[in-house]
Design a protein around this motif. Structure first.
Motif, PDB file in Angstrom:
ATOM      1  N   MET A  92       0.906  -1.019   0.061  1.00  0.00           N
ATOM      2  CA  MET A  92       0.066  -0.004   0.073  1.00  0.00           C
ATOM      3  C   MET A  92       0.799   1.191  -0.142  1.00  0.00           C
ATOM      4  N   ALA A  93       0.642   2.287  -1.004  1.00  0.00           N
ATOM      5  CA  ALA A  93       1.538   3.494  -0.857  1.00  0.00           C
ATOM      6  C   ALA A  93       0.814   4.405  -0.159  1.00  0.00           C
ATOM      7  N   VAL A  94       1.580   5.302   0.364  1.00  0.00           N
ATOM      8  CA  VAL A  94       1.057   6.573   1.203  1.00  0.00           C
ATOM      9  C   VAL A  94       1.507   7.757   0.426  1.00  0.00           C
ATOM     10  N   ILE A  95       0.359   8.637  -0.141  1.00  0.00           N
ATOM     11  CA  ILE A  95       0.487   9.746  -0.927  1.00  0.00           C
ATOM     12  C   ILE A  95       0.172  10.830  -0.078  1.00  0.00           C
ATOM     13  N   THR A  96       1.277  11.996   0.110  1.00  0.00           N
ATOM     14  CA  THR A  96       0.992  12.967   0.693  1.00  0.00           C
ATOM     15  C   THR A  96       0.495  14.054  -0.417  1.00  0.00           C
ATOM     16  N   GLN A  97      -0.716  14.747  -0.016  1.00  0.00           N
ATOM     17  CA  GLN A  97      -1.155  15.658  -0.851  1.00  0.00           C
ATOM     18  C   GLN A  97      -1.656  16.922  -0.022  1.00  0.00           C
ATOM     19  N   PHE A  98      -1.284  18.105  -0.773  1.00  0.00           N
ATOM     20  CA  PHE A  98      -1.422  19.523  -0.187  1.00  0.00           C
ATOM     21  C   PHE A  98      -2.769  20.281  -1.028  1.00  0.00           C
TER      22      PHE A  98
END
Length: 94
Positions: free
Chosen positions: A1-7
């Motif tokens: 599972m990938a963790v994606i940080t978004q602003f």
């Protein structure tokens, strides 16, 4: 599972834009601040512009603030690089 940080830039409860970096999100947020400040300035002019036109113009001016600043200081306009046609691109690759 990938963790994606978004602003995410949110204005008045509305999501405006999503970015992968905080720097880009902050720059966009500052540009929106400039556009918000330009709207009353443009509305005070003697021009009879519709609200949607004022908003578009404010957004355009804010997104090109560096060029506009240079022009207001008496500098020459920066010319955009000429677009190359597909034909000329293929000729240079040969």
């Amino acid at each position: 599972m990938a963790v994606i940080t978004q602003f995410v830039v949110v204005r008045d409860g509305v999501e405006k834009m999503t970015f992968a970096s905080k720097k880009e999100a902050d720059a966009y947020d500052r540009m929106l601040d400039v556009a918000d400040n330009l709207i009353p300035f443009l509305q005070q002019s003697e021009l009879e512009l519709e609200d949607s036109t004022v908003e578009k113009l404010a957004f355009y001016l804010a997104s090109h603030k560096d060029t506009l600043s240079n022009l207001l200081k008496g500098g020459a306009p920066v010319k955009a690089p000429a677009k190359r046609s597909k034909k000329s691109e293929s000729e240079t690759q040969q």
